[in-house]
Design a protein around this motif. Structure first.
Motif, PDB file in Angstrom:
ATOM      1  N   VAL A   1     -34.080  -0.981   1.687  1.00  6.68           N
ATOM      2  CA  VAL A   1     -34.391  -1.273   0.284  1.00  6.68           C
ATOM      3  C   VAL A   1     -35.327  -2.475   0.184  1.00  6.68           C
ATOM      4  CG1 VAL A   1     -33.409  -1.966  -1.937  1.00  6.68           C
ATOM      5  CG2 VAL A   1     -32.256  -0.242  -0.563  1.00  6.68           C
ATOM      6  N   VAL A   2     -35.100  -3.489   0.995  1.00  9.60           N
ATOM      7  CA  VAL A   2     -35.960  -4.682   0.972  1.00  9.60           C
ATOM      8  C   VAL A   2     -37.373  -4.329   1.430  1.00  9.60           C
ATOM      9  CG1 VAL A   2     -36.313  -6.984   1.934  1.00  9.60           C
ATOM     10  CG2 VAL A   2     -34.013  -6.249   1.291  1.00  9.60           C
ATOM     11  N   GLU A   3     -37.481  -3.510   2.465  1.00  9.46           N
ATOM     12  CA  GLU A   3     -38.805  -3.098   2.945  1.00  9.46           C
ATOM     13  C   GLU A   3     -39.550  -2.314   1.868  1.00  9.46           C
ATOM     14  OE1 GLU A   3     -40.638  -3.415   5.668  1.00  9.46           O
ATOM     15  OE2 GLU A   3     -39.288  -4.729   6.779  1.00  9.46           O
ATOM     16  N   GLY A   4     -38.861  -1.391   1.199  1.00 10.24           N
ATOM     17  CA  GLY A   4     -39.460  -0.667   0.078  1.00 10.24           C
ATOM     18  C   GLY A   4     -40.473   0.391   0.433  1.00 10.24           C
ATOM     19  N   ASN A   5     -40.598   0.744   1.723  1.00  6.77           N
ATOM     20  CA  ASN A   5     -41.599   1.738   2.127  1.00  6.77           C
ATOM     21  C   ASN A   5     -40.978   2.918   2.852  1.00  6.77           C
ATOM     22  OD1 ASN A   5     -40.824   0.433   4.439  1.00  6.77           O
ATOM     23  ND2 ASN A   5     -42.885  -0.044   5.159  1.00  6.77           N
ATOM     24  N   ARG A   6     -39.689   3.155   2.594  1.00  4.31           N
ATOM     25  CA  ARG A   6     -39.007   4.270   3.250  1.00  4.31           C
ATOM     26  C   ARG A   6     -39.214   5.581   2.487  1.00  4.31           C
ATOM     27  NH1 ARG A   6     -39.337   0.775   6.939  1.00  4.31           N
ATOM     28  NH2 ARG A   6     -37.453  -0.303   7.648  1.00  4.31           N
ATOM     29  N   ALA A   7     -39.304   6.675   3.223  1.00  4.64           N
ATOM     30  CA  ALA A   7     -39.455   8.009   2.635  1.00  4.64           C
ATOM     31  C   ALA A   7     -38.168   8.790   2.888  1.00  4.64           C
ATOM     32  CB  ALA A   7     -40.654   8.725   3.250  1.00  4.64           C
ATOM     33  N   TYR A   8     -37.492   9.176   1.805  1.00  5.64           N
ATOM     34  CA  TYR A   8     -36.241   9.933   1.909  1.00  5.64           C
ATOM     35  C   TYR A   8     -36.573  11.410   1.673  1.00  5.64           C
ATOM     36  CZ  TYR A   8     -34.090   5.334   1.614  1.00  5.64           C
ATOM     37  OH  TYR A   8     -33.729   4.032   1.852  1.00  5.64           O
ATOM     38  N   LEU A   9     -36.593  12.179   2.769  1.00  7.01           N
ATOM     39  CA  LEU A   9     -37.055  13.560   2.708  1.00  7.01           C
ATOM     40  C   LEU A   9     -35.964  14.513   3.179  1.00  7.01           C
ATOM     41  CD1 LEU A   9     -40.624  13.129   4.268  1.00  7.01           C
ATOM     42  CD2 LEU A   9     -40.028  13.217   1.849  1.00  7.01           C
ATOM     43  N   PRO A  10     -35.874  15.690   2.541  1.00  6.38           N
ATOM     44  CA  PRO A  10     -34.968  16.721   3.072  1.00  6.38           C
ATOM     45  C   PRO A  10     -35.524  17.290   4.367  1.00  6.38           C
ATOM     46  CG  PRO A  10     -36.224  17.581   1.223  1.00  6.38           C
ATOM     47  CD  PRO A  10     -36.554  16.118   1.308  1.00  6.38           C
ATOM     48  N   CYS A  11     -34.630  17.763   5.218  1.00  7.87           N
ATOM     49  CA  CYS A  11     -35.041  18.262   6.525  1.00  7.87           C
ATOM     50  C   CYS A  11     -34.260  19.526   6.861  1.00  7.87           C
ATOM     51  CB  CYS A  11     -34.823  17.200   7.601  1.00  7.87           C
ATOM     52  SG  CYS A  11     -35.198  17.758   9.284  1.00  7.87           S
ATOM     53  N   VAL A  12     -34.962  20.497   7.443  1.00  9.17           N
ATOM     54  CA  VAL A  12     -34.344  21.720   7.953  1.00  9.17           C
ATOM     55  C   VAL A  12     -34.569  21.752   9.457  1.00  9.17           C
ATOM     56  CG1 VAL A  12     -34.394  24.234   7.949  1.00  9.17           C
ATOM     57  CG2 VAL A  12     -34.654  22.996   5.805  1.00  9.17           C
ATOM     58  N   TYR A  13     -33.470  21.911  10.215  1.00  9.63           N
ATOM     59  CA  TYR A  13     -33.547  22.001  11.672  1.00  9.63           C
ATOM     60  C   TYR A  13     -33.612  23.481  12.058  1.00  9.63           C
ATOM     61  CZ  TYR A  13     -31.884  17.191  11.317  1.00  9.63           C
ATOM     62  OH  TYR A  13     -31.747  15.864  11.001  1.00  9.63           O
ATOM     63  N   CYS A  14     -34.724  23.869  12.661  1.00  8.47           N
ATOM     64  CA  CYS A  14     -34.944  25.268  13.023  1.00  8.47           C
ATOM     65  C   CYS A  14     -34.981  25.389  14.549  1.00  8.47           C
ATOM     66  CB  CYS A  14     -36.257  25.775  12.417  1.00  8.47           C
ATOM     67  SG  CYS A  14     -36.598  27.505  12.777  1.00  8.47           S
ATOM     68  N   TYR A  15     -34.124  26.249  15.085  1.00 10.34           N
ATOM     69  CA  TYR A  15     -34.043  26.460  16.530  1.00 10.34           C
ATOM     70  C   TYR A  15     -34.683  27.809  16.859  1.00 10.34           C
ATOM     71  CZ  TYR A  15     -30.612  22.742  16.001  1.00 10.34           C
ATOM     72  OH  TYR A  15     -29.988  21.569  15.674  1.00 10.34           O
ATOM     73  N   SER A  16     -35.749  27.773  17.662  1.00  9.19           N
ATOM     74  CA  SER A  16     -36.523  28.975  17.967  1.00  9.19           C
ATOM     75  C   SER A  16     -36.142  29.543  19.335  1.00  9.19           C
ATOM     76  CB  SER A  16     -38.015  28.647  17.929  1.00  9.19           C
ATOM     77  OG  SER A  16     -38.332  27.704  18.944  1.00  9.19           O
ATOM     78  N   LYS A  17     -36.699  30.712  19.617  1.00 12.50           N
ATOM     79  CA  LYS A  17     -36.517  31.397  20.904  1.00 12.50           C
ATOM     80  C   LYS A  17     -35.049  31.695  21.193  1.00 12.50           C
ATOM     81  CE  LYS A  17     -40.617  29.004  22.681  1.00 12.50           C
ATOM     82  NZ  LYS A  17     -41.212  28.178  23.743  1.00 12.50           N
ATOM     83  N   ILE A  18     -34.318  32.185  20.178  1.00 20.67           N
ATOM     84  CA  ILE A  18     -32.899  32.487  20.381  1.00 20.67           C
ATOM     85  C   ILE A  18     -32.700  33.710  21.264  1.00 20.67           C
ATOM     86  CG2 ILE A  18     -32.234  31.437  18.184  1.00 20.67           C
ATOM     87  CD1 ILE A  18     -32.088  34.220  16.985  1.00 20.67           C
ATOM     88  N   ASP A  19     -33.759  34.510  21.453  1.00 22.93           N
ATOM     89  CA  ASP A  19     -33.641  35.680  22.327  1.00 22.93           C
ATOM     90  C   ASP A  19     -33.581  35.290  23.788  1.00 22.93           C
ATOM     91  OD1 ASP A  19     -36.907  36.203  23.149  1.00 22.93           O
ATOM     92  OD2 ASP A  19     -36.432  35.025  21.364  1.00 22.93           O
ATOM     93  N   GLN A  20     -33.803  33.990  24.101  1.00 20.65           N
ATOM     94  CA  GLN A  20     -33.763  33.526  25.484  1.00 20.65           C
ATOM     95  C   GLN A  20     -32.500  32.730  25.792  1.00 20.65           C
ATOM     96  OE1 GLN A  20     -37.387  31.360  26.263  1.00 20.65           O
ATOM     97  NE2 GLN A  20     -38.717  32.997  25.525  1.00 20.65           N
ATOM     98  N   ASN A  21     -31.495  32.791  24.889  1.00 22.01           N
ATOM     99  CA  ASN A  21     -30.279  32.019  25.095  1.00 22.01           C
ATOM    100  C   ASN A  21     -29.059  32.890  24.826  1.00 22.01           C
ATOM    101  OD1 ASN A  21     -28.655  29.671  25.519  1.00 22.01           O
ATOM    102  ND2 ASN A  21     -30.317  28.429  24.679  1.00 22.01           N
ATOM    103  N   THR A  22     -27.893  32.350  25.132  1.00 28.36           N
ATOM    104  CA  THR A  22     -26.659  33.118  24.978  1.00 28.36           C
ATOM    105  C   THR A  22     -26.235  33.171  23.519  1.00 28.36           C
ATOM    106  OG1 THR A  22     -25.274  31.154  25.325  1.00 28.36           O
ATOM    107  CG2 THR A  22     -25.925  32.429  27.281  1.00 28.36           C
ATOM    108  N   LEU A  23     -25.435  34.161  23.180  1.00 30.20           N
ATOM    109  CA  LEU A  23     -24.958  34.325  21.814  1.00 30.20           C
ATOM    110  C   LEU A  23     -24.056  33.172  21.401  1.00 30.20           C
ATOM    111  CD1 LEU A  23     -24.934  36.203  19.344  1.00 30.20           C
ATOM    112  CD2 LEU A  23     -22.944  37.341  20.334  1.00 30.20           C
TER     113      LEU A  23
END
Length: 393
Positions: free
Chosen positions: A235-257
């Protein structure tokens, strides 16, 4: 000693300092000094233009912007080609994408600009691999999409989160409930401290010590929730960006169920396979939900609603916000509105400017007549004359 060396010395001192009640003041001041050095490092890189090469900044288009961030060869360019009409170069080697490539996703009547940014590496916040330019472009977005290889997700996710955190991007976090106002220096400098709840991480002395290191001696602080030292420094710095984030995991066909199921159950997460076109629709729906958008349709008198081009607004908007989005001059001519949809108690409900809108509501604006506008102008002139006479008396 350079800024990077000072940052490393402070981090080393924080790691070897025991965390207890007696050292919390010392650690708080070290965190404040560390935040100032990182802000200075980021500002210096912007002033000097950062690393040499083409700029990653792209003209903003569409309703919202999403930044696609990840390590090299995570599948960012492939995903861009799947969800947009833009084709980005793909290859079997790392760092195929060397500049920012924009694309547009058409989803639920919304134009979402997707930026395919070059892959970042560990140490990007300190300038490695032009990482500062990538992260600076990400700060201008409305949502961060972190794309990770499923087989390396547990190792890559904390690194990406730490790199974004070091440059002032806070993922899926609300703004702290702290009111801070810096006042100009005067003859009676003081820091007014007020807490409306019980504090377990902060104290009045610690806050004043941190502000003293920032050379702030006259300010007002109101803390409305139990915040940490890091949140107070943000808050004192005043230059922070509060953004929503989505974590996307790719290449699921190469890993176990079992591994895919574990990653999919994490908060704000989704899994995809661009090779088999799995999870793409769910990813777009997740992005839409995290952007907190609603669609407002308009209607002219005697005509059916126009469902072809909705106005894209943020959740919680009012009739006044929609009018300002159309044209600000219409606000002075607004008489009342007619609303159909989820926010209306009945069909064609008569509402005022403060009425909250819901997704897929239909709004018809009723403007004032010429006589009503003339009457309002006459009342304003009359009130102005009365106020002027009272001032003279």
């Amino acid at each position: 000693m350079g800024i990077l060396e000072q940052i490393k010395d402070i981090e080393h001192e924080m790691n070897r300092t025991q965390k207890n009640k007696a050292t919390e003041g010392h650690l708080g001041r070290l965190k404040g000094k560390l935040a100032r050095l990182r802000s200075q490092l980021l500002a210096d890189s912007m002033d000097t233009g950062g690393a040499k090469g083409p700029s990653f900044e792209v003209k903003k288009s569409g309703d919202v912007r999403v930044a696609l961030i990840g390590f090299p060869s995570a599948g960012k360019s492939t995903l861009l080609g799947k969800v947009t009409r833009t084709q980005s170069e793909t290859a079997a080697y790392e760092f195929t994408t060397l500049t920012c490539i924009p694309g547009v996703i058409d989803y639920k009547g919304t134009e979402i600009q997707l930026l395919d940014l070059p892959g970042i590496v560990e140490g990007a916040s300190e300038g490695r691999g032009r990482g500062k330019q990538v992260i600076a472009t990400a700060r201008t977005s409305d949502l961060i999409l972190l794309l990770m290889d499923t087989s390396k997700a547990d190792h890559h996710r904390p690194i990406l989160e730490d790199e974004l955190h070091q440059v002032g991007i806070r993922l899926n976090k609300p703004k702290p409930g702290i009111y801070f106002k810096k006042k100009p220096h005067g003859s009676t400098n003081c820091v007014a401290f007020t807490a409306t709840c019980k504090l377990t991480h902060l104290s009045e002395k610690l806050c004043k010590d941190i502000l003293h290191d920032y050379k702030i001696h006259n300010a007002e602080i109101i803390i409305r929730e139990d915040c940490t030292v890091d949140e107070f420094i943000d808050v004192v710095e005043g230059n922070r960006a509060y953004l929503p984030c989505v974590y996307c995991y790719s290449k699921i066909d190469q890993n176990t169920l079992e591994e895919v199921d574990r990653l999919a159950r994490k908060p704000h997460s989704t899994v995809i396979s661009c090779h088999w076109d799995l999870g793409i629709d769910l990813l777009l729906e997740t992005i839409w939900e995290h952007l907190n958008l609603i669609r407002i349709y308009t209607k002219k008198k005697g005509l059916p609603p126009d469902f072809s081009q909705p106005f894209i607004m943020k959740t919680g908007c009012t009739v006044e916000d929609v009018i300002c989005r159309i044209h600000k001059d219409m606000l002075s001519k607004f008489r009342y509105g007619l609303v159909w949809g989820q926010s209306a108690k009945h069909k064609s409900q008569c509402v005022g400017k403060e009425h909250p809108m819901e997704d897929e509501d239909v709004l018809q604006i009723i403007a004032k007549t010429g006589n009503q506008l003339e009457s309002d102008r006459y009342k304003l002139e009359k009130d102005a004359k009365l106020a002027k006479n009272q001032v003279k008396k």
